[in-house]
Every structure is written in structure tokens, then in C-alpha cells.
Motif scaffolding. Structure first.
Motif, short mmCIF file in Angstrom:
data_model
loop_
_atom_site.label_atom_id
_atom_site.label_comp_id
_atom_site.label_asym_id
_atom_site.label_seq_id
_atom_site.Cartn_x
_atom_site.Cartn_y
_atom_site.Cartn_z
N VAL A 47 37.32 41.20 33.69
CA VAL A 47 37.89 40.48 34.35
C VAL A 47 39.17 41.54 35.22
N PHE A 48 38.87 41.75 36.41
CA PHE A 48 39.58 42.43 37.13
C PHE A 48 40.81 41.79 37.38
N GLY A 68 31.09 38.33 37.77
CA GLY A 68 31.91 37.21 37.48
C GLY A 68 33.04 37.12 38.13
N THR A 69 34.22 36.88 37.60
CA THR A 69 35.58 36.51 38.36
C THR A 69 36.60 37.64 38.36
N ALA A 70 36.95 37.68 39.44
CA ALA A 70 38.25 38.82 39.45
C ALA A 70 39.47 37.81 40.04
N ILE A 71 40.60 38.30 39.38
CA ILE A 71 41.90 37.87 39.81
C ILE A 71 42.36 38.85 40.84
N CYS A 72 42.88 38.34 42.12
CA CYS A 72 43.03 39.34 43.16
C CYS A 72 44.57 39.10 43.73
N SER A 73 45.10 40.06 44.30
CA SER A 73 46.39 39.87 45.22
C SER A 73 47.38 39.33 44.27
N ASN A 74 47.72 39.89 43.03
CA ASN A 74 48.64 39.36 42.24
C ASN A 74 48.61 38.15 41.71
N GLY A 75 47.46 37.33 41.57
CA GLY A 75 47.12 36.04 41.14
C GLY A 75 46.99 34.94 42.36
N ALA A 76 46.95 35.49 43.52
CA ALA A 76 47.14 34.37 44.58
C ALA A 76 45.81 34.03 45.06
N ILE A 77 44.45 35.04 44.57
CA ILE A 77 43.14 34.84 45.10
C ILE A 77 42.23 34.91 43.55
N VAL A 78 41.22 33.90 43.64
CA VAL A 78 40.45 33.79 42.38
C VAL A 78 39.16 34.23 43.36
N TYR A 79 38.47 35.51 42.86
CA TYR A 79 37.22 35.97 43.61
C TYR A 79 35.83 36.00 42.79
N ASP A 80 34.94 35.40 43.24
CA ASP A 80 33.77 35.27 42.67
C ASP A 80 32.88 36.67 43.00
N GLU A 85 32.46 35.46 47.20
CA GLU A 85 33.24 34.52 47.70
C GLU A 85 34.75 34.50 47.07
N TYR A 86 35.90 34.01 47.91
CA TYR A 86 37.12 33.76 47.20
C TYR A 86 37.77 32.54 47.73
N THR A 87 38.89 32.20 46.72
CA THR A 87 39.49 31.04 47.27
C THR A 87 40.78 31.56 47.03
N VAL A 88 41.73 31.29 48.02
CA VAL A 88 43.37 31.35 48.23
C VAL A 88 43.95 30.27 47.29
N THR A 89 44.14 30.61 46.15
CA THR A 89 44.66 29.41 45.25
C THR A 89 46.32 29.33 45.55
#
Length: 272
Positions: A47-48, A68-80, A85-89
Motif C-alpha cells: 500500500v503506497f 491494489g489500493t493506494a492512499i494518496c494526498s495525505n489520506g484524502a484520496i483512496v486510489y484503486d 480510479e480514485y475517490t476523494v474521501t
């Protein structure tokens, strides 16, 4: 602090990118790539966990053979990574972002502001930083608040201060309005929605998979990584890490240019 059990291999390998997994050239070395592949073969999910947006993770994940999944932008985005594809959480609310920007301008006259939207970076004139590998994503605007877009991160730049100096000023100025951190770029702060951190996002991912902290090994080098290193059963600070990270993390490894991540993974694989 929890620890990864001897004789078992971690279920999650959570790693920062810049200054950690990547060498100073911005690439994954052959040794590190092989160690990641071996970790996956042993059953671990890679997991990045990074300050980078998905577009800047994509070109690293593919040659490193990470899915798999990466956690991006210091936790604000979950990236498949697999589906691209990504979701701004956890976006920063516009009204909060305006309030934070006002506090920044009062505390640091002349500060340059920009917004990471997940798709691109909108910059005001005073925000002069450009990342070479991501130049196509930058667009200068009259005001970062003129357009309707998700505010993944608010970025604040000051050439007159170090990142540590900025943090001391800004964290006091904005209080609990937002999360403030930095990832090693001098004069740059990264500001996210309250409660949005790499560690919070990683904990959510682990819970979804039924993975406990003791089943996680993590690597990082900067203050935005520290909570992740403390969360993991075994959190490793790189030899080149920020002094706060070196003093607080439970474990150390070699620098990013010495394949520090690979060294630890190879040792854990040999013990499993």
C-alpha cells in the motif's frame, strides 16, 4: 508499541514514496522492486501511503508491479491502482478553506496559495512552485476559490521560511480548522480537512481487510509519515528522515538511496 511477530510476514506493507521507497532519482531500484514482488508473493498487500495525487502514483505503481489500493494526498484520496480510479474521501470544505486561507494571509503576508483537486493543481500567482514530473497538471488562476472543484489539499508556499518554521506559525494560526503537515519541501505546507491523515486512512483500509496494526510494517521519512509509523506494528524511519521522525519512530533502516525498504523486507522474509 505493537510489533510484527517473529516467524510471520506482515499482511500490509505501507510505504511512503518520496524519500522512502524512491531513490533520489525518483525511481524504484531493481532491488526494491524485487523485494516488493517477494513481499506480495509472501501474501502481503503493498500500500503506497503518500502525499502524491493518483496521477503521480500511477507511473510509479506500474513499473514497480504494485496493484491494489493506494492512499494518496495525505489520506484524502483512496486510489484503486488496478482500475486507475480514485475517490476523494475527505475534501476540505470550501468555507473552511476560505477561513484557513484568510488566516494564512494574515499570519504570512505574501504567502502563495494553491489547491490540489485530485485532477490538477490550481495556483495563484504567488505560488511559484512546479513539480517537474507533474508540470502538465498546473494551471494558474486569479483565485483558487473562483471555480467549483474539490479541495483535496490547500498548499501554502513561502520562500522566506523553512517548512518547520511555517508549521509553527500556521498550526497556531488555524488551530483545529484543518490538519497541517509537510513532506520535506522547504517552504511548503500541506493542509487537509480536519482528521484527514495518512494514518487515519490506513487504519480504515486495515479495518476493511480485518488487519490489525501488529500485522502492518510501515516506512516513511517526513512528519506526514510519523503517525503511520507509530500506528504500524513495526514503523521504520529512513536514515535520511526528518529529525522528528528519527527521534519518534520505533525502528530505523538505511536511507532511500541504500534500499532501506528492501533491506527490511528481505530480513522479514528470511525470518518468515
Amino acid at each position: 508499541m505493537n510489533s510484527v511477530s517473529t516467524g510471520t510476514f506482515p499482511r500490509i506493507v505501507a510505504t511512503d514514496l518520496d524519500g522512502t521507497l524512491l531513490s533520489s532519482t525518483g525511481s524504484v531500484s531493481p532491488r526494491t522492486r524485487k523485494a516488493l514482488q517477494s513481499a506480495r508473493a509472501a501474501g502481503a498487500e503493498i500500500v503506497f501511503v503518500t502525499a502524491r495525487p493518483p496521477r503521480a502514483v500511477r507511473d510509479i505503481a506500474r513499473p514497480a508491479d504494485v496493484t491494489g489500493t493506494a492512499i494518496c494526498s495525505n489520506g484524502a484520496i483512496v486510489y484503486d491502482v488496478t482500475a486507475d480510479e480514485y475517490t476523494v474521501t475527505s475534501p476540505l470544505a470550501p468555507d473552511v478553506a476560505r477561513e484557513v486561507a484568510g488566516s494564512l494571509s494574515r499570519a504570512l503576508p505574501g504567502v502563495g496559495l494553491a489547491v490540489e483537486t485530485g485532477t490538477n493543481v490550481l495556483t495563484e500567482a504567488a505560488y511559484t512552485r512546479r513539480v517537474d514530473h507533474d508540470r502538465a497538471a498546473y494551471r494558474e488562476v486569479g483565485s483558487i476559490f473562483d471555480e467549483d472543484h474539490p479541495i483535496v489539499k490547500l498548499l501554502a508556499l513561502s520562500s522566506a521560511h523553512t517548512a518547520d518554521e511555517l508549521y509553527a506559525v500556521v498550526s497556531g494560526a488555524i488551530g483545529d480548522l484543518a490538519e497541517v503537515t509537510h513532506s520535506g519541501v522547504e517552504g511548503l505546507l500541506e493542509i487537509s480537512a480536519p482528521g484527514t491523515t495518512k494514518a487515519v486512512a490506513l487504519d480504515r483500509l486495515c479495518r476493511d481487510r480485518g488487519v490489525g496494526p501488529a500485522e502492518v510494517v510501515a516506512f516513511g521519512d517526513m512528519p506526514n509519515d510519523l503517525a503511520v509509523l507509530l500506528y504500524a506494528g513495526a514503523g521504520y524511519a529512513m536514515a535520511n528522515a526528518h529529525h522528528l521522525v528519527l527521534s519518534a519512530a520505533g525502528h530505523r533502516t538505511l536511507s532511500n538511496d541504500e534500499d532501506g525498504v528492501a533491506v527490511v523486507l528481505e530480513t522479514l522474509l528470511a525470518r518468515a
